[in-house]
Design an enzyme around this catalytic site. Structure first.
Site, PDB file in Angstrom:
ATOM      1  N   SER A   1       0.811  -1.222   0.000  1.00  0.00           N
ATOM      2  CA  SER A   1       0.000   0.000   0.000  1.00  0.00           C
ATOM      3  C   SER A   1       0.844   1.272   0.000  1.00  0.00           C
ATOM      4  O   SER A   1       0.391   2.322  -0.459  1.00  0.00           O
ATOM      5  CB  SER A   1      -0.948   0.008   1.206  1.00  0.00           C
TER       6      SER A   1
ATOM      7  N   ASP B   1      -4.806   7.044   9.885  1.00  0.00           N
ATOM      8  CA  ASP B   1      -4.462   5.718  10.416  1.00  0.00           C
ATOM      9  C   ASP B   1      -3.071   5.669  11.033  1.00  0.00           C
ATOM     10  O   ASP B   1      -2.715   4.710  11.704  1.00  0.00           O
ATOM     11  CB  ASP B   1      -4.629   4.630   9.348  1.00  0.00           C
TER      12      ASP B   1
ATOM     13  N   HIS C   1      -0.142   5.166   6.824  1.00  0.00           N
ATOM     14  CA  HIS C   1       0.036   5.505   5.415  1.00  0.00           C
ATOM     15  C   HIS C   1       0.329   6.995   5.246  1.00  0.00           C
ATOM     16  O   HIS C   1      -0.382   7.823   5.813  1.00  0.00           O
ATOM     17  CB  HIS C   1      -1.207   5.108   4.622  1.00  0.00           C
TER      18      HIS C   1
END
Length: 189
Positions: A9, A156, A159
């Site tokens: 990611s 979060d 990221h």
């Protein structure tokens, strides 16, 4: 020139608007520096080192001339055994080497809540792989200057946001250019 960014990611630009993730921003930075390069997005959110090894042949379909390996974050988040990571990383690096693909390895750190012993064993997967392959360009920590910095991460805390991606690009641009220079200097480049 085609550069494969094999990752998770963090390379795929999770949570970011199209064009603001690591891959398009790296390509834009390289082009701005006069590089004729296409950065191939080999990032799959949630992928582990083993997952990256399993899909490497598929990721090579666009015939990259160089590769950046930036995996491991999900292995750490899941507390997966470093020995399994090491086997998968060895598979990836061996297969790239067999194809004569110059490679950059971006290391990762394990989350601190897994303990110091796990953290040392986890990071050793990267440092030991790099020590065995001196031809591989090694960046010890992909998220240098970004990890743990609230202002550089999405809600979060994992990221990067666009500002965090910008820091990653500044950090990764010099070794990436070094990688591309190796391709240009090779007989096949």
């Amino acid at each position: 020139m085609r550069l494969l960014a094999l990752g998770d990611s963090l390379t795929a630009g999770y949570g970011l608007p199209r064009g603001e993730g690591f891959v398009p921003q790296l390509q834009a930075a390289l082009v701005a520096r006069g590089r004729q390069v296409r950065v191939l997005d080999g990032g799959v959110s949630g992928d582990t080192m083993s997952g990256g090894a399993a899909r490497l042949d598929w990721a090579m379909a666009d015939r990259p001339q160089a590769a950046m390996v930036a995996l491991g974050g999900n292995d750490g988040l899941r507390g997966l055994p470093p020995a399994r990571m090491a086997e998968a990383l060895e598979s990836i690096l061996s297969r790239l080497e067999a194809r004569r693909i110059p490679t950059l390895l971006a290391g990762m750190h394990a989350p601190p809540n897994l303990g110091a012993d796990y953290g040392r064993a986890f990071h050793a997967v990267f440092t030991e792989a790099a020590a065995r392959r001196p031809q591989v360009i090694f960046v010890p920590f992909f998220l240098e200057g970004v990890a743990g910095e609230r202002a550089l991460n999405q809600a979060d805390g994992i990221h990067p946001n666009p500002a965090g991606v910008a820091v990653m690009i500044r950090h990764m641009l010099p070794p990436t250019e070094q990688l591309l220079d190796r391709v240009a200097a090779s007989p096949a480049g």
